[in-house]
Enzyme design. Structure first.
Site, short mmCIF file in Angstrom:
data_model
loop_
_atom_site.label_atom_id
_atom_site.label_comp_id
_atom_site.label_asym_id
_atom_site.label_seq_id
_atom_site.Cartn_x
_atom_site.Cartn_y
_atom_site.Cartn_z
N GLU A 4 -3.34 5.65 -3.29
CA GLU A 4 -4.22 5.01 -4.29
C GLU A 4 -3.51 3.91 -5.07
O GLU A 4 -4.04 2.80 -5.23
CB GLU A 4 -4.79 6.05 -5.26
CG GLU A 4 -6.02 5.57 -6.00
CD GLU A 4 -7.27 5.59 -5.12
OE1 GLU A 4 -7.94 4.55 -5.07
OE2 GLU A 4 -7.58 6.63 -4.50
N ASN A 42 0.83 -1.20 0.00
CA ASN A 42 0.00 0.00 0.00
C ASN A 42 0.87 1.25 0.00
O ASN A 42 1.52 1.57 1.00
CB ASN A 42 -0.89 0.00 1.25
CG ASN A 42 -1.95 1.06 1.19
OD1 ASN A 42 -2.88 0.98 0.38
ND2 ASN A 42 -1.84 2.08 2.04
N LYS A 53 -2.34 -2.33 -8.89
CA LYS A 53 -3.73 -2.05 -8.57
C LYS A 53 -4.01 -0.55 -8.73
O LYS A 53 -3.17 0.29 -8.42
CB LYS A 53 -4.03 -2.45 -7.12
CG LYS A 53 -3.89 -3.94 -6.86
CD LYS A 53 -5.10 -4.72 -7.35
CE LYS A 53 -6.33 -4.38 -6.54
NZ LYS A 53 -7.52 -5.14 -6.98
N ASP A 101 -1.18 0.85 -5.84
CA ASP A 101 -0.73 -0.25 -4.99
C ASP A 101 -0.26 -1.43 -5.82
O ASP A 101 -0.48 -1.48 -7.04
CB ASP A 101 -1.87 -0.72 -4.07
CG ASP A 101 -2.51 0.42 -3.30
OD1 ASP A 101 -1.82 1.02 -2.47
OD2 ASP A 101 -3.70 0.70 -3.54
#
Length: 219
Positions: free
Chosen positions: A137, A119, A152, A139
């Protein structure tokens, strides 16, 4: 249990002159452009020179400040109507000064290990009630049993840049993601993989946000 190889520096020193002890409630706040934007109560699992491990249990409440300018809008979870964390909870492993956490997820009725979630976020900053950070945001996710990680929220990250959420930070955020990807590609593991089998203390009560959590000054 610790991450492999410490990265401790002044960013990891406690504002109030002490560290949290296992079982303490640690308020994790997100600070966007100088304003508290979001908060949730977590439980301290470990707080050492090299590692801050926080557990976000299922049912932990989400807090959203009532007042603020909110130049990028309200927190997406508030907009979506999310009020608490669900699932098995997650464990967040953070080294002082680093712009990411290694999050551990579990799944299914047997609480099986689901994977590692990298993260991207601001390096954590201590407050008298917990830590401040900001999710970036973008990741990386490495599911259990998979040969490789996947990126991600790449498109969502681009949209957040358009919204002005990370002024002047885009290059640094992308660079941190690329750094993590390069380490993983090289077979590096800077966290203890034994955390995959960790279980929360069943006697821990569900943590709650303390009164005035959003008013604690931002450092």
């Amino acid at each position: 249990m610790q991450l492999s190889g410490g990265a401790g520096d002044s960013a990891g020193q406690a504002v109030a002159g002490h560290r949290f002890t296992p079982g303490d409630v640690v308020v994790r706040r997100e600070v966007l452009r100088g304003e508290v934007w979001f908060g949730c109560p977590t439980i301290c699992v470990e707080d050492s020179a090299d590692l801050l491990a926080l557990y976000l249990p299922p049912g932990a409440e989400f807090g959203f400040p009532e007042r603020g300018a909110f130049p990028c809008g309200r927190h997406p979870w508030q907009v979506a109507g999310h009020t608490a964390w669900s699932g098995h909870g997650k464990l967040m492993l953070q080294r002082p000064g680093e712009a990411h956490s290694v999050d551990v997820f579990w799944t299914g009725p047997g609480r099986d290990f689901a994977g590692w979630y990298f993260n991207l976020q601001d390096p954590f900053r201590r407050t008298p009630i917990g830590v401040d950070t900001l999710d970036h945001e973008l990741d990386l996710w490495w599911p259990a049993g998979a040969d490789r990680y996947v990126w991600k929220d790449v498109e969502m990250f681009a949209q957040r840049l358009v919204e002005g959420r990370y002024p002047g930070m885009a290059a640094a955020i992308r660079a941190e993601g690329d750094r993590i990807a390069a380490l993983l590609d090289a077979g590096k593991r800077w966290w203890d993989e034994g955390w995959a089998g960790w279980r929360p203390d069943p006697t821990w009560p569900l943590p709650a946000l303390p009164a005035g959590w959003a008013a604690v000054p931002v450092h």
